[in-house]
Motif scaffolding. Sequence first.
Motif, mmCIF file in Angstrom:
data_model
loop_
_atom_site.group_PDB
_atom_site.id
_atom_site.type_symbol
_atom_site.label_atom_id
_atom_site.label_comp_id
_atom_site.label_asym_id
_atom_site.label_seq_id
_atom_site.Cartn_x
_atom_site.Cartn_y
_atom_site.Cartn_z
ATOM 1 N N GLU A 116 1.744 8.875 10.579
ATOM 2 C CA GLU A 116 0.653 7.389 10.639
ATOM 3 C C GLU A 116 1.919 6.061 10.709
ATOM 4 O OE1 GLU A 116 0.244 8.239 6.439
ATOM 5 O OE2 GLU A 116 -1.376 9.757 6.721
ATOM 6 N N ASP A 117 3.076 6.532 10.079
ATOM 7 C CA ASP A 117 4.497 5.630 10.200
ATOM 8 C C ASP A 117 4.607 5.356 12.068
ATOM 9 O OD1 ASP A 117 6.532 3.839 10.547
ATOM 10 O OD2 ASP A 117 7.546 4.731 10.258
ATOM 11 N N VAL A 118 3.133 4.715 12.232
ATOM 12 C CA VAL A 118 3.333 4.565 14.701
ATOM 13 C C VAL A 118 4.655 3.669 14.964
ATOM 14 C CG1 VAL A 118 2.102 4.024 16.527
ATOM 15 C CG2 VAL A 118 0.764 4.770 14.394
ATOM 16 N N TYR A 119 5.037 2.917 14.072
ATOM 17 C CA TYR A 119 5.372 1.748 14.795
ATOM 18 C C TYR A 119 7.492 2.198 14.302
ATOM 19 C CZ TYR A 119 1.465 -1.523 14.091
ATOM 20 O OH TYR A 119 0.513 -2.578 13.736
ATOM 21 N N GLU A 142 0.696 -0.957 0.010
ATOM 22 C CA GLU A 142 -0.256 0.453 -0.116
ATOM 23 C C GLU A 142 1.169 1.138 -0.165
ATOM 24 O OE1 GLU A 142 -2.655 -0.220 2.909
ATOM 25 O OE2 GLU A 142 -3.880 -2.553 3.011
ATOM 26 N N SER A 143 0.477 2.738 -0.512
ATOM 27 C CA SER A 143 0.450 3.536 -0.080
ATOM 28 C C SER A 143 -0.598 5.079 -0.312
ATOM 29 C CB SER A 143 1.694 4.161 -1.855
ATOM 30 O OG SER A 143 0.795 4.326 -2.980
ATOM 31 N N SER A 144 0.393 6.082 0.468
ATOM 32 C CA SER A 144 -0.086 6.914 0.904
ATOM 33 C C SER A 144 -0.780 8.425 0.017
ATOM 34 C CB SER A 144 0.030 7.369 2.763
ATOM 35 O OG SER A 144 1.398 7.822 1.789
ATOM 36 N N TYR A 145 -1.209 8.980 0.344
ATOM 37 C CA TYR A 145 -0.998 10.252 -0.640
ATOM 38 C C TYR A 145 0.085 11.203 -0.973
ATOM 39 C CZ TYR A 145 -2.423 14.769 -2.588
ATOM 40 O OH TYR A 145 -2.171 15.806 -3.490
ATOM 41 N N GLU A 146 0.534 10.410 0.104
ATOM 42 C CA GLU A 146 2.269 11.205 0.190
ATOM 43 C C GLU A 146 3.226 10.389 -0.497
ATOM 44 O OE1 GLU A 146 2.950 13.892 1.326
ATOM 45 O OE2 GLU A 146 0.776 14.838 1.671
ATOM 46 N N GLY A 147 3.008 9.242 -0.425
ATOM 47 C CA GLY A 147 4.218 8.302 -0.876
ATOM 48 C C GLY A 147 5.038 7.508 -0.094
ATOM 49 N N ASP A 148 4.380 7.282 0.912
ATOM 50 C CA ASP A 148 4.963 6.351 1.816
ATOM 51 C C ASP A 148 4.392 5.087 0.800
ATOM 52 O OD1 ASP A 148 6.010 8.439 3.353
ATOM 53 O OD2 ASP A 148 3.864 9.032 4.261
ATOM 54 N N ALA A 149 5.406 4.367 1.069
ATOM 55 C CA ALA A 149 5.132 2.454 0.615
ATOM 56 C C ALA A 149 5.209 1.721 2.027
ATOM 57 C CB ALA A 149 6.148 2.713 0.055
ATOM 58 N N GLN A 150 4.033 1.365 2.470
ATOM 59 C CA GLN A 150 3.797 0.239 3.546
ATOM 60 C C GLN A 150 4.131 -1.061 3.065
ATOM 61 O OE1 GLN A 150 0.472 1.065 5.002
ATOM 62 N NE2 GLN A 150 0.738 2.982 5.854
#
Length: 866
Positions: free
Chosen positions: A829-832, A299-307
Amino acid sequence: MAEKGTPPPDILTPIRWPLRLTLWGMSAERITRAFWPLWSLLLAALGLLMLGVQDLVAVEWVWVAGAGFAAALLWALWRGVRMLRFPTREEALARLDATMRGNPIQAALDDQAIGAADLGSQAVWQAHQARMRARLAEAKPVEPDLRVARADPFALRYVALLAFVAALVFGSFLRVSSVTAMGPSGVDLVSGPAWEGWMEPPGYTRLPSVYLNDITAPGIDVPEGAQITLRMYGEVGSLSVEEDVSDRAPVPEAQQETAQDFAVVRSGRLAIDGPGGRAWEISMKADTAPTVAREGEIESSYEGDAQIPFAASDDYGVVAGRARITLALEEADRRYLLATEPEPRDPIEVPLPMPIAGDRAEFTETLVENFSEHPWANLPVRLELSVEDEAGQRGVSDMEVITLPGRRFFDPMAAAVIEQRRALLWTRENVPEIARILRAISHEPDDVFRSAVPYLRLRTILRRLEAAGPAMDDAAQEELARAMWDLALILEEGDLASALERLQRAQERLTEAMKNGASEQEIAELMQELREATDDYLRQLSRQAQQQGEQNPEMAQSQDMMEMSQNDLQRMMDRIQELMEQGRMAEAQEALEQLQQMMENMQVTQGQQGQSPGEQAMEGLGETLREQQGLSDDAFRDLQEQFNPGQQGPQGQQGQQGQPQGQSGQGQGRDGEEGRDGQGQQQGQGQGTEQGQQGQGGQQSLGDSLADRQQALRGELNRQRQNLPGAGTEPGEAARDALRRAEEAMDGAEEALREDDLAGAIDQQSQAMEALREGMRNLGEAMAQQQQQNQGQQGQAQGGNPGQQRDPLGRNSGANGQIGTDENMVQDEDVYRRARELLDEIRRRSGEGERPEAELEYLERLLERF
C-alpha cells in the motif's frame, strides 16, 4: 709498449652515428645535472603566476617574492655555467667502447707491437682486427643517464613540475600578465589601472555566475547571499570600492585593497571609483523561507497505517522536513484510568518524505507511518510540520490538533486489552486497577475466549502485572505492553486453527438443524453464522498465505487460488440458502457436503504448497552469485590496500579493533558474507599494521583465505550444476554451459588469488558472475518452457490459467508462462515509501566503485531514467 699508428679513415665509419648520438646524450646529461635548479625555479614561478597567486596577496609581497626569485635564478645560472663541461670525442668513444664485448673500437685502432716480421703472427693479428671491425657494426648509441636524484634528494624538481601541471589544468597563461600591472612601468603606463569582478550566486539557486565587466546596465538583480569578488590591477589606491550591500565596515583602507570579497545581504549601491570605474544599483532578491501545510483528510488503513498528506513549497527547493507530534493533554478525555497525570514522553518526530525526482520547489506528498503501538494512538495530539531549504531557513506549519491514527480493535475483549495496555503506558500507577479490570472481564473465560491459548496468555500477563506492581522498571513495562499487544492481535484476528474450528462448528450446527426440521428463522441465523465463520476462515487463510508469501515469494500464487475459491464459496452458500428457503433440504444437504469438501481441499492445498526443483535451483544460484559478488568486493578492497596501504580509514581501524569490516554499510547487503570475511581481513591487515616487517606474510595468508573461499564456492557451483533441472532442452543445456564457464572462471580466479594476482582474480571473478547471470537467465527460460508444457494440468490443479499465476516478485506472468510484465512491481500500500527505498539503494550501490563496470553502468542508466 706498442705504438699506435694512424688508422685507415674507414675504420670508424660504421660507428659514426652511434658515436654522435652518444656524444649528444652525454651533453644532455651534463646540461641536465648542471641546470636542473634553473628550470625547476622557472617552472615553479610560472605555475604560481598562472594560478594567480600574485592577485591574492599585497603588491609588496609580490615584489619581495620577485626579488628572491631573481636572486635564486642568478645563483642557479651561475652554478650551471660553473659545472657545465661538454664531453670530448675521446670520452664518447670510451663510453661507446665500454658497452661492447672485447672493446672492439680500441682493438681496431691498435697496431701490432711484436711479431710484425712473422707471417703467422701477422695472420693472427689480421684475423683479430677483422673480427673486431666486424663487431663495430653492432654498436648502438649509449642511452643518457638524466637522473639527478643524488643532487636533488628532496625531489624539489618534481614539486616544481607538479605546480606547473596544476597551473595548466586550473590556471591560465593570461593571468601571468597581471603581474606587470603591479608596477608603474610597462604597458600600464599606457593603459592605466584595470579591474575585474564576478558575482557568484549561492550553489543551491542553480543560477550562473556573472562577469561584472560585461554588465553595462545600471542595475543588477542579485540573489541573497551572492558572493561579489573584485580584483584591482595597477597602482594601489588608483581604484577603490564603495558599497553598502554587505555587512563590512566602511574603512577607507579596506576600500582600496586590490582583492575584495563580500556577500550581498541587502539592496544598495556598488561602485568602483577611479579610471575605468563603474557603478550598479544592486537589487537583492530575498531568499524566502519555505512553507508547509497539511492538506486533505487524514486516512488510516485497517492495520493502522496513518496517511497524512501535506504540501510544501520554496523558491529554490525544499531539502528536508520533519513532523513533530505532541500529546494534547487538555483535549483528551481524562476519565477512568486517564485521569491521573501521564508519565513524561518524548515527542514523536518522523522525517517527511521528499519527492524522489523532479522539482522540489512546490510539491505534495503523503506521510505514511504506523503509530498503532504508541501510547498516544487514537488520542488527540498536536501535529506540527516543518521543512528546511538549503540556506538553512525553516518553515513551520500551524499547530493542529488531530486524533493520532491507530489500529482499531472491533473484538470486545481485544479492545479491552488494548485499553488497559494504554493505561499501563499512561502511568504505572494504574497497574492495580488494570489487574482488577482484566480479572473482571475474564471471569467467565468460556464466554469470551475461543480457545485456551489467549486465556492462558492473559493469566500470565496478570501474574506478571501483580508481581511487578507500580514499581516496575521501564523494561518490564515495555515487555508487558508488547505481550498485551500480541494478545489483542490474537483475540482480534484469531488464528487459522480457531477459525477452522468455528467454521466446522457452524457447518455441524446447520447440518443438524436441517435434519431436525428447524424453523426458517433459526436456519437463517445459522446460515449467517456460517457466512461469518467462512469469511473469518478465509481471511485467516489469506493472512497466513500472505505472511508465507513474504517469507517465500514463490508461495504468492496461492493467493489467487484462494480469492477464486472464496467467490465459489459465496455462490455455493447463496445456492444453499436458496434451496433451504425453497424447502429442498436434501439438495441443500448435498450442497453443504460439497462445501465441506471444498473447504477441506483448500486446507490440503494450502498445506502442500512448496518449491519446485527449478525454483530451488534458481534460489541456490542466486545465493552463489551474491557470495561471488561479496568475494569480488573483498578482493578489490585488498587490491586497494596494496596500492594505498593504511588508506581505508575507519574500516581499517575497525579491523584492528577486532570488528569485521563486513559489518559496515556494504556488508549488510550480502546476507552476512562480509561479516565472515572480515575476520580474514582482520588477521591479514591487523598484522600488517602492528608489525611492518610481517606485512607481506599477512597479505599472503589473506590471499590464501580468499582462494580457499573461492575454491569452496566453485565446489558448490559444481554440485548445483550436476543437479540442474531442464536436461535435454536447449535453454537447460545453455544454462549448464554457462555454469561450466562460470566454474572455469572461478578456477582461474582461485589460481590468481594463490599467486597474489588480485587484479587478475577480479577479472576472472567478473567473468564468473556474468556467466552465472547468463546461466540463471537460461534456467528461467527452461522453467518457463516446462511450465508452458504443463499449463493445462497445473491450471486445473491451482484454479487458474498461467496468465493468472504470479512470479516470485508478485507480478502476473504472461499468457504463456513467461516471466515479464509491465505491471507495477511494488505491491504494498505504501508505494511511495517503497519507491524511495529502492532509489536510495540504487544510489548507494552506484557509489560503490568496487562493483563491476557493467553493473555500475546499469545502475547509472536507472538513475538517469528516474
